[in-house]
Design an enzyme around this catalytic site. Sequence first.
Site, PDB file in Angstrom:
ATOM      1  N   LYS A 185      -7.732 -18.228   5.164  1.00 43.59           N
ATOM      2  CA  LYS A 185      -7.692 -16.979   4.381  1.00 43.59           C
ATOM      3  C   LYS A 185      -8.139 -15.873   5.329  1.00 43.59           C
ATOM      4  O   LYS A 185      -9.329 -15.674   5.568  1.00 43.59           O
ATOM      5  CB  LYS A 185      -8.654 -17.081   3.196  1.00 43.59           C
ATOM      6  CG  LYS A 185      -8.343 -16.194   2.020  1.00 43.59           C
ATOM      7  CD  LYS A 185      -8.219 -14.724   2.295  1.00 43.59           C
ATOM      8  CE  LYS A 185      -9.505 -13.956   2.168  1.00 43.59           C
ATOM      9  NZ  LYS A 185      -9.313 -12.521   2.535  1.00 43.59           N
ATOM     10  N   GLU A 244     -21.210 -17.790   9.527  1.00 43.03           N
ATOM     11  CA  GLU A 244     -21.636 -16.843  10.567  1.00 43.03           C
ATOM     12  C   GLU A 244     -21.655 -15.476   9.906  1.00 43.03           C
ATOM     13  O   GLU A 244     -20.630 -15.008   9.423  1.00 43.03           O
ATOM     14  CB  GLU A 244     -20.650 -16.836  11.753  1.00 43.03           C
ATOM     15  CG  GLU A 244     -20.674 -18.090  12.590  1.00 43.03           C
ATOM     16  CD  GLU A 244     -22.019 -18.375  13.228  1.00 43.03           C
ATOM     17  OE1 GLU A 244     -22.830 -17.442  13.400  1.00 43.03           O
ATOM     18  OE2 GLU A 244     -22.280 -19.546  13.543  1.00 43.03           O
ATOM     19  N   CYS A 253     -20.282  -8.969  15.888  1.00 45.61           N
ATOM     20  CA  CYS A 253     -21.538  -9.515  15.357  1.00 45.61           C
ATOM     21  C   CYS A 253     -22.565  -9.679  16.480  1.00 45.61           C
ATOM     22  O   CYS A 253     -23.747  -9.853  16.211  1.00 45.61           O
ATOM     23  CB  CYS A 253     -21.294 -10.816  14.608  1.00 45.61           C
ATOM     24  SG  CYS A 253     -20.365 -11.993  15.552  1.00 45.61           S
ATOM     25  N   GLU A 311     -27.573  -4.349   8.951  1.00 45.21           N
ATOM     26  CA  GLU A 311     -26.390  -4.350   9.830  1.00 45.21           C
ATOM     27  C   GLU A 311     -25.485  -3.172   9.466  1.00 45.21           C
ATOM     28  O   GLU A 311     -25.147  -2.975   8.307  1.00 45.21           O
ATOM     29  CB  GLU A 311     -25.603  -5.653   9.688  1.00 45.21           C
ATOM     30  CG  GLU A 311     -24.431  -5.677  10.655  1.00 45.21           C
ATOM     31  CD  GLU A 311     -23.716  -7.010  10.684  1.00 45.21           C
ATOM     32  OE1 GLU A 311     -23.627  -7.604  11.763  1.00 45.21           O
ATOM     33  OE2 GLU A 311     -23.253  -7.458   9.620  1.00 45.21           O
TER      34      GLU A 311
HETATM   35  P1  ADP Z   1     -16.694  -7.727   5.924  1.00 47.33           P
HETATM   36  O1  ADP Z   1     -17.733  -6.790   5.445  1.00 47.33           O
HETATM   37  O2  ADP Z   1     -16.748  -8.054   7.368  1.00 47.33           O
HETATM   38  O3  ADP Z   1     -15.312  -7.417   5.440  1.00 47.33           O
HETATM   39  P2  ADP Z   1     -16.734  -9.858   3.999  1.00 47.33           P
HETATM   40  O4  ADP Z   1     -17.774 -10.901   3.836  1.00 47.33           O
HETATM   41  O5  ADP Z   1     -16.488  -8.940   2.865  1.00 47.33           O
HETATM   42  O6  ADP Z   1     -17.129  -9.097   5.317  1.00 47.33           O
HETATM   43  O7  ADP Z   1     -15.341 -10.487   4.397  1.00 47.33           O
HETATM   44  C1  ADP Z   1     -15.166 -11.573   5.283  1.00 47.33           C
HETATM   45  C2  ADP Z   1     -14.096 -12.486   4.725  1.00 47.33           C
HETATM   46  O8  ADP Z   1     -14.576 -13.036   3.499  1.00 47.33           O
HETATM   47  C3  ADP Z   1     -12.787 -11.779   4.388  1.00 47.33           C
HETATM   48  O9  ADP Z   1     -11.690 -12.631   4.657  1.00 47.33           O
HETATM   49  C4  ADP Z   1     -12.915 -11.545   2.890  1.00 47.33           C
HETATM   50  O10 ADP Z   1     -11.675 -11.412   2.233  1.00 47.33           O
HETATM   51  C5  ADP Z   1     -13.618 -12.814   2.459  1.00 47.33           C
HETATM   52  N1  ADP Z   1     -14.329 -12.719   1.172  1.00 47.33           N
HETATM   53  C6  ADP Z   1     -14.872 -11.618   0.592  1.00 47.33           C
HETATM   54  N2  ADP Z   1     -15.418 -11.925  -0.603  1.00 47.33           N
HETATM   55  C7  ADP Z   1     -15.224 -13.253  -0.798  1.00 47.33           C
HETATM   56  C8  ADP Z   1     -15.571 -14.190  -1.834  1.00 47.33           C
HETATM   57  N3  ADP Z   1     -16.208 -13.806  -2.944  1.00 47.33           N
HETATM   58  N4  ADP Z   1     -15.230 -15.487  -1.673  1.00 47.33           N
HETATM   59  C9  ADP Z   1     -14.585 -15.897  -0.554  1.00 47.33           C
HETATM   60  N5  ADP Z   1     -14.225 -15.072   0.446  1.00 47.33           N
HETATM   61  C10 ADP Z   1     -14.528 -13.773   0.341  1.00 47.33           C
END
Ligand code: ADP
Length: 480
Positions: free
Chosen positions: A174, A249, A283, A382
Amino acid sequence: MQIETQYSFIDGEWHPGGETFDSINPSDTSDVIGRFSVASVDDCDSAVTAARSAFPEWSLSGLEQRKAILDAVGAELIGRSEEIGTLIAREEGKPLAEGIGEVARSGQFFQYFGAEVLRQMGEFAASVRAGVNIEVSREPLGVISIITPWNFPIAVAAWKIAPALAFGNCVVLKPAELVPASASMFADILARSGLPDGVFNMVHGPGNVVGQALVANPNVDAISFTGSVATGRHIARAAVENMTRVQLEMGSKNALIVLNDADIDVAINCAVNGAYFGTGQKCTASSRLIVEAGIHDEFVERMITATDALVVGHALEPGTQIGPVVDGQQLNKNLGYIQLAKEEGATVATGGDKLRLVTNGYYMRPALCVDTSNAMRINREEIFGPISSVIKVADFDEALSVSNDSDFGLTSGIITTSLSHATHFKRHTQSGCAMVNLPTAGTDYHVPFGGRKSSSYGPREQGQYAKEFYTTVKTTYLSA
Ligand code: ADP
């Protein structure tokens, strides 16, 4: 111009989804890179089912078959690094050379794990019982959900997918919503690589729907995630429900210590590289510069000059050193932190404002904050942007203690000519990666990568340590 919609990849086929979303170039928002259809929860479940069905055969596949596929994927990535790197630069906003470097490095991940395929050794032990022998071997886990961020659109996916496949697992990827075009190009390489249908799948869409579906599915055996702390915590909680293995991570607040005895040129080079390259969207970025009093004023003066000299521009423009921020939301977040820094009593010594260039992009001048304390929110949370703070300290002991006073612990660094301080720092810094006279960003791929505290959770990534996550151990007792 008609934009063709691109699909998810499920069970060996490109699979149309529902509503669509666009990928926009952060260097030039008039450039629409592609249109992508969102996978439904049912599509995600189909991807997991396909991976589950493909697992028995793939888990027992011949090692040379696996190695050949990983080598071929690596060779294609390296051979097409300029083309794919250009797409990454266009979609994520990193300067072209960094985009090309990311793709070539991703190819090396595949070649490294191609070689690891043939190094799957077990252990043999004598038993405490006469006539019994013991074997300790490793087996693949099954279906791995891989959820990736936007800052390294291909590299993070590659360093997770390569070991997953090498050890005989099946994958559902994903990718982040901001970089679907890069992910689709990568998926196309995997789709044509000779992997049996269902071994690799990719689903596009928002994290809270598509990511969530992959996390909630009880047929997933393990989840490898890179992203924010909030999402990581959420995934860990959900994973426990299904007893799913997790590797997370997450955030960081990496410190670079500069001591009085530092070579000032090394200090400035490392600080500028660590704080601002990649627009600070790594990161491993150095967001806290902890500087001993005796070198502080010279360091700040030289940092201002070096920061002001950085060329901020369109990612594809030759000469650009710092690309745009990835999107408007992140840019507003960065500007909010600059405002907060001022409210907290810091001085913004240079940068921190929006930049208008020929193309309409999310440009910002790299910022250096001075007169800051480690208690300020800008030094605790962060930011993920081109913003770095200087914290003045009296001596090495205070520097180390301030560096360790953080909820995070991914990387840390020290610039010093003292072997004694470097040695003490290596032993006592509370981070997963420690750098001496090097930037906090920039790691090799054949050695473990990961952090402590809220930065990481679960086994380390990369190198031989990757097998700790992507395999499970079996202890077999044999009596003749
Ligand atoms: P960033 O702030 O770097 O975008 P996120 O944690 O929001 O960090 O996103 C990192 C990844 O996690 C992306 O692929 C995002 O679509 C996915 N993501 C965000 N929310 C969820 C969730 N509730 N469950 C699984 N994956 C998620």
